[in-house]
Design an enzyme around this catalytic site. Structure first.
Site, PDB file in Angstrom:
ATOM      1  CB  THR A  28      44.706  11.280  36.664  1.00  0.00           C
ATOM      2  OG1 THR A  28      45.872  11.736  37.349  1.00  0.00           O
ATOM      3  CG2 THR A  28      43.558  11.155  37.668  1.00  0.00           C
ATOM      4  N   GLY A  82      45.240   9.036  29.864  1.00  0.00           N
ATOM      5  CA  GLY A  82      43.996   8.914  29.102  1.00  0.00           C
ATOM      6  C   GLY A  82      43.561  10.255  28.544  1.00  0.00           C
ATOM      7  CB  ALA A  83      42.215  11.758  26.050  1.00  0.00           C
ATOM      8  CE  LYS A  94      45.234  14.397  29.977  1.00  0.00           C
ATOM      9  NZ  LYS A  94      44.422  13.315  30.608  1.00  0.00           N
ATOM     10  CD  GLU A 103      45.184  14.535  33.733  1.00  0.00           C
ATOM     11  OE1 GLU A 103      44.676  13.514  34.187  1.00  0.00           O
ATOM     12  OE2 GLU A 103      44.584  15.300  32.965  1.00  0.00           O
ATOM     13  CE  LYS A 121      36.848   8.184  27.370  1.00  0.00           C
ATOM     14  NZ  LYS A 121      38.002   8.055  28.211  1.00  0.00           N
TER      15      LYS A 121
END
Ligand code: 5RP
Length: 218
Positions: A28, A82-83, A94, A103, A121
């Protein structure tokens, strides 16, 4: 390159990790949205997706990618997500998009977690990004007191209800030097659904978008 261009770059690069003919685990967020758009181009070569949020499900379906229930799938070769932060060991924070519990569930079904992120990140130590914790509503105040006792400053993300009907506490001020221990500690408190530390389900590979191109961390 802009941050959006870096996200698009790693979204494209992640396609190389998709195993043809299999179901893909999909995370997400804005970086994953770039991946989903690329996945749509090869949708005839995959068996579908398991999604980690209502938002991603809607995007996948709008692009004609079948979404399977996680309960129908025994194993996923890869989960791509993602992160908010990732360190050099693949440990992550996350949940900035409030999807952390689903997730973690999808990541747990997958053999490999492929993290896609722009270079902003990457951190030395997790904790600059406030740690999201998903909490059952009636436990919000008690869990907040426990987080404060750990030295954190929890803030209720007001107005946000997760896909699971719960609330989020964002915790500032934690320096997470032992992600596995802190994840295990917070996750055992009554009322905590999960915290946003991904240590048990850390990244196997991170595709980091940089001005020089995609940097692969393993
Ligand atoms: C959502 C997440 C996302 O992966 C994280 O917030 C990163 O999002 P973005 O790609 O938009 O920066 O954990 O719960």
């Amino acid at each position: 390159m802009t941050q959006d261009e870096l996200k698009a770059l790693v979204g494209r690069a992640a396609i190389d990790y998709v195993v043809p003919g299999t179901v893909v685990g999909v995370g997400t967020g804005s970086t994953v949205n770039c991946f989903i758009d690329e996945l749509a181009r090869i949708k005839d070569r995959i068996a579908g997706a398991v999604s980690s949020s209502v938002k991603s499900t809607e995007r996948l379906q709008a692009l004609g990618i079948p979404v399977l229930d996680a309960n129908e799938v025994e194993r996923l070769p890869v989960y791509i997500d993602g992160a908010d932060e990732i360190d050099h060991g693949g440990y992550m924070i996350k949940g900035g998009g409030a999807a952390l519990t689903r997730e973690k569930i999808v990541a747990d079904i997958a053999e490999r977690f492929i993290c896609i992120a722009d270079e902003s990140k990457l951190v030395q130590t997790l904790g600059r990004f406030p740690l999201p914790v998903e909490v059952i509503p009636m436990a919000r105040a008690q869990v907040a007191r426990r987080l404060a006792a750990l030295g954190g400053e929890p803030v209720w993300r007001e107005g946000v209800v997760t896909d699971n009907g719960n609330v989020i506490l964002d915790v500032r001020g934690l320096s997470i030097t032992d992600p596995a221990a802190l994840e295990a500690e917070i996750n055992q408190w009554p009322g905590v659904v999960t915290c946003g530390i991904f240590a048990r389900n850390k990244a196997s590979v991170c595709l980091l978008g940089t001005a020089q191109g995609v940097r692969t961390l393993t």
